[in-house]
Design a protein around this motif. Structure first.
Motif, mmCIF file in Angstrom:
data_model
loop_
_atom_site.group_PDB
_atom_site.id
_atom_site.type_symbol
_atom_site.label_atom_id
_atom_site.label_comp_id
_atom_site.label_asym_id
_atom_site.label_seq_id
_atom_site.Cartn_x
_atom_site.Cartn_y
_atom_site.Cartn_z
ATOM 1 N N MET A 26 9.033 5.776 17.194
ATOM 2 C CA MET A 26 9.884 5.794 18.390
ATOM 3 C C MET A 26 10.436 4.415 18.722
ATOM 4 S SD MET A 26 7.820 8.234 20.755
ATOM 5 C CE MET A 26 8.786 7.918 22.398
ATOM 6 N N ARG A 27 9.665 3.424 18.163
ATOM 7 C CA ARG A 27 10.037 2.100 18.190
ATOM 8 C C ARG A 27 10.818 1.442 17.380
ATOM 9 N NH1 ARG A 27 6.938 0.315 22.326
ATOM 10 N NH2 ARG A 27 5.139 2.003 23.135
ATOM 11 N N GLY A 28 11.284 2.230 16.413
ATOM 12 C CA GLY A 28 12.237 1.586 15.241
ATOM 13 C C GLY A 28 11.570 1.132 13.957
ATOM 14 N N VAL A 29 10.265 1.608 14.118
ATOM 15 C CA VAL A 29 9.452 0.942 12.971
ATOM 16 C C VAL A 29 9.492 2.095 11.683
ATOM 17 C CG1 VAL A 29 7.218 0.285 12.060
ATOM 18 C CG2 VAL A 29 8.104 -0.594 14.189
ATOM 19 N N ARG A 30 9.628 1.813 10.525
ATOM 20 C CA ARG A 30 9.569 2.687 9.399
ATOM 21 C C ARG A 30 8.275 2.962 9.151
ATOM 22 N NH1 ARG A 30 12.258 0.356 4.714
ATOM 23 N NH2 ARG A 30 11.065 -1.492 5.291
ATOM 24 N N VAL A 31 7.710 4.128 8.802
ATOM 25 C CA VAL A 31 6.403 4.526 8.509
ATOM 26 C C VAL A 31 6.226 5.358 7.609
ATOM 27 C CG1 VAL A 31 4.294 5.349 9.908
ATOM 28 C CG2 VAL A 31 5.882 4.353 11.143
ATOM 29 N N VAL A 32 5.281 5.243 6.551
ATOM 30 C CA VAL A 32 5.121 6.244 5.608
ATOM 31 C C VAL A 32 3.686 6.731 5.765
ATOM 32 C CG1 VAL A 32 4.198 6.361 3.378
ATOM 33 C CG2 VAL A 32 6.267 5.215 3.711
ATOM 34 N N VAL A 33 3.626 7.974 5.922
ATOM 35 C CA VAL A 33 1.931 8.630 6.296
ATOM 36 C C VAL A 33 1.471 9.320 5.108
ATOM 37 C CG1 VAL A 33 0.900 10.044 7.984
ATOM 38 C CG2 VAL A 33 2.936 8.948 8.680
ATOM 39 N N LEU A 34 0.210 8.913 4.437
ATOM 40 C CA LEU A 34 -0.231 9.532 3.376
ATOM 41 C C LEU A 34 -1.244 10.588 4.107
ATOM 42 C CD1 LEU A 34 -1.386 6.217 1.471
ATOM 43 C CD2 LEU A 34 0.707 7.498 1.397
ATOM 44 N N GLU A 35 -1.248 11.491 3.477
ATOM 45 C CA GLU A 35 -2.357 12.797 3.900
ATOM 46 C C GLU A 35 -2.720 13.647 2.301
ATOM 47 O OE1 GLU A 35 -4.968 15.087 4.959
ATOM 48 O OE2 GLU A 35 -3.887 13.793 6.634
ATOM 49 N N PRO A 36 -4.011 13.362 2.118
ATOM 50 C CA PRO A 36 -4.561 14.332 1.163
ATOM 51 C C PRO A 36 -4.381 15.817 1.101
ATOM 52 C CG PRO A 36 -6.025 12.676 1.681
ATOM 53 C CD PRO A 36 -5.120 12.499 2.653
ATOM 54 N N ARG A 37 -4.284 16.124 2.429
ATOM 55 C CA ARG A 37 -4.319 17.753 2.703
ATOM 56 C C ARG A 37 -2.778 18.204 2.288
ATOM 57 N NH1 ARG A 37 -6.153 18.660 8.539
ATOM 58 N NH2 ARG A 37 -4.605 17.026 8.749
ATOM 59 N N GLY A 38 -2.679 19.389 2.089
ATOM 60 C CA GLY A 38 -1.395 19.762 2.064
ATOM 61 C C GLY A 38 -0.573 20.148 3.145
ATOM 62 N N ALA A 39 0.482 20.231 3.187
ATOM 63 C CA ALA A 39 1.573 20.075 4.497
ATOM 64 C C ALA A 39 1.229 21.282 5.322
ATOM 65 C CB ALA A 39 3.102 20.171 4.082
#
Length: 556
Positions: A26-39
């Motif tokens: 929301m603040r314009g920052v680019r984020v990559v989110v890692l998650e071992p679980r399935g979507a």
């Protein structure tokens, strides 16, 4: 920018990591989110309370109404009952409203200073709402079935090695910062070398998610309850209504030194419910777990941070762990965004550990003390079989233990102090003025604008002040005769994000004694006064992490 794949990598897409990603995006920052679980892999049901302060965050995200609508039916009460079994008889009852009763009077939290109230809702329903909100942000790159492996950092950024869970292939991602929101076993925390200290074993619990429409009928003509704490001479545990119809979470306590199999799996469920061996239920899921009070000795390693269960583990009383973790997540998100967006000095990041680590310690002790006191009162060893008798002897014993349980647990079930009483001391980005913040306990507080405290809630022209605060800092002026022009000019010159609001002075005890108050987006008061400081630019330097502690005293 070409050297970086993203600004921030978040390891873990539970509620903490997801809220961090939403806030940063929301603040314009680019984020990559890692998650071992399935979507599409469903979350567990371990947390079932969303704190009022967390709901205020969801209000800012625009999902509070959607979150509130999930889980229990509108008419299902959120009472907490203490009883010999789910079927009764009851020892005592703490009445709390159903969604349809919210706004009425006579409930323990109806006078809280907030436009939002706590919601009793399973993580089963919360996580999908947050996931969809996160995926709606174009700045978020969500990578399911991707695990964190390791990191290396330098003066400019962090190189993170990740693994595809299905193929085993590894690759590297480059970011400015890394935040581990990856749970109690946190690989990020372990890679940092941070250590957990505290109480490794407080109690053991068997938790089973069961499906049975017959369980609702056990309340009979009584008002149903969201949570029923059970103590009888056979078992100690509780039952949580997940959907108010046929899905229920059944906890059974196990002695700290005992093995999990020391209590019979099926029979212990029936003993908590108070039913016979032919009572129908289906096991949907199960987890054996240990209640702990463990705090990481540090929350940061240079450009790497930890939040949520990665930073603190404690007995899950009233959802304190998840809610404190979400507060961690939005705190570090705001600080990182301030640096990435260029209006703050990297030294502002020192505020994260300075503010959140002491609060983590305080909250964990509240949670542990509550758990220990309840365990002592409701120990199977101290519960005579006569408590379940229907005659006058049983009624007398139930009244006696019920009075103690009621007094002990109203603060836990209506924790106004825990939500709004805590304050930050020793922060490098708060201009303290020498006044001590008022004391608080789990259930009560004194509203205050002492720097470091939460801005007491009030309305401006019928609108919640929460809805009117700026995304970073807001100057609230209660006397329009005070000239705030020099501060506004200094903020504009420095590119410092400062919104100005004019408001009538709220009549909330003795809290609003000053003509001016500056609050952050998380509602923390960071400065107050009857006139601007002699060096407005110096105050802004402090708030942006550009001043040392000596400058803080001068700026105030």
């Amino acid at each position: 920018m070409a050297d970086f794949d993203t600004d921030v990598i978040v390891a873990g897409a539970g509620p903490v990591g997801t809220c961090l990603a939403i806030d940063a995006a929301m603040r314009g920052v680019r984020v990559v989110v890692l998650e071992p679980r399935g979507a599409d892999e469903p979350p567990d049901a371990k947390c079932n309370t969303i704190a009022a302060r967390t709901m205020e965050t969801f209000r800012r995200f625009g999902v509070a109404d959607e979150v509130r609508s999930k889980g229990l039916p509108d008419e299902y009460p959120t009472d907490t009952v203490y009883a010999a079994s789910l079927a009764g008889p009851e020892y005592t009852r703490i009445r709390m409203p159903a969604r349809s009763e919210r706004g009425g009077k006579g409930f323990h939290d109806d006078q809280w200073l907030t436009p939002e109230f706590m919601v009793r809702e399973s993580q089963l329903y919360l996580e999908p709402v947050l996931r969809q909100r996160m995926l709606a942000e174009s700045n978020v790159d969500f990578r399911p079935r991707t695990a964190f492996v390791s990191y290396l950092q330098d003066d400019a950024g962090v190189t993170v090695t990740v693994r595809d869970v299905d193929s085993g292939a590894e690759r590297q991602l480059r970011a400015r910062y890394l935040v581990g929101c990856d749970g109690g076993a946190s690989p990020v925390r372990k890679a940092m070398g941070a250590k957990l200290t505290g109480d490794a074993v407080i109690g053991k619990t068997r938790t089973t998610l069961v499906r049975s429409a017959a369980i609702r009928k056990l309340f009979g003509d009584r008002r149903p309850a969201w949570m029923t704490w059970v103590a009888n001479h056979k078992v100690r545990g509780n039952v949580v209504a997940i959907n108010g119809t046929d899905l229920w979470l059944v906890h059974r306590g196990v002695g700290p030194a005992a093995e999990y199999d020391s209590i019979d799996f099926d029979q212990s469920i029936r003993d908590v419910l108070g039913v016979r061996s032919d009572f129908p239920f289906e096991v949907v899921g199960h987890q054996d777990w240990i209640g702990r009070r463990l705090i990481a000795d540090r929350l940061r390693d240079g450009r790497v941070f930890i939040a949520g269960d990665a930073a603190h583990l404690w007995v899950p009383m009233a959802g304190y762990g998840m809610n404190a973790g979400i507060a961690d997540g939005v705190s570090i998100s705001w600080l990182l965004s301030a640096v990435v967006n260029g209006w703050a000095d990297p030294r502002i990041l020192d505020a994260y550990e300075a503010e959140r680590h002491p609060i983590t310690e305080q909250v964990s002790r509240f949670a542990m003390a509550s758990a220990v006191e309840n365990a002592q009162v409701m120990s199977t060893a101290s519960i005579p079989a006569a408590l379940s008798w229907r005659g006058p002897v049983g009624a007398f014993l139930r009244r006696r233990i019920g009075k103690r349980l009621y007094e002990l647990n109203v603060p836990q079930m209506s924790p106004e102090g825990l939500n709004y009483g805590y304050y930050y001391l020793g922060s490098p980005i708060i201009a303290y003025d020498g006044e001590e913040p008022p004391a608080y306990d789990m259930g009560s507080l004194t509203p205050s604008t002492v720097p470091g405290c939460r801005l007491p809630h009030f309305a401006i022209a019928g609108r919640s002040v929460i809805d009117l605060l700026g995304p970073d800092y807001t100057l609230i002026r209660f006397d329009e005769r005070v000239d705030v022009g020099p501060l506004q000019t200094a903020a504009a010159a420095a590119g410092f994000p400062l919104k100005t609001l004019d408001a009538r002075r709220p009549a909330i005890g003795n809290a609003f004694r000053h003509a001016l108050v500056i609050a952050r987006v998380d509602q923390t008061v960071v400065w107050r006064g009857d006139r601007l400081p002699g060096d407005p630019a110096g105050l802004l330097d402090l708030l942006a992490g550009r001043a040392d502690r000596r400058a803080a005293a001068k700026a105030a």
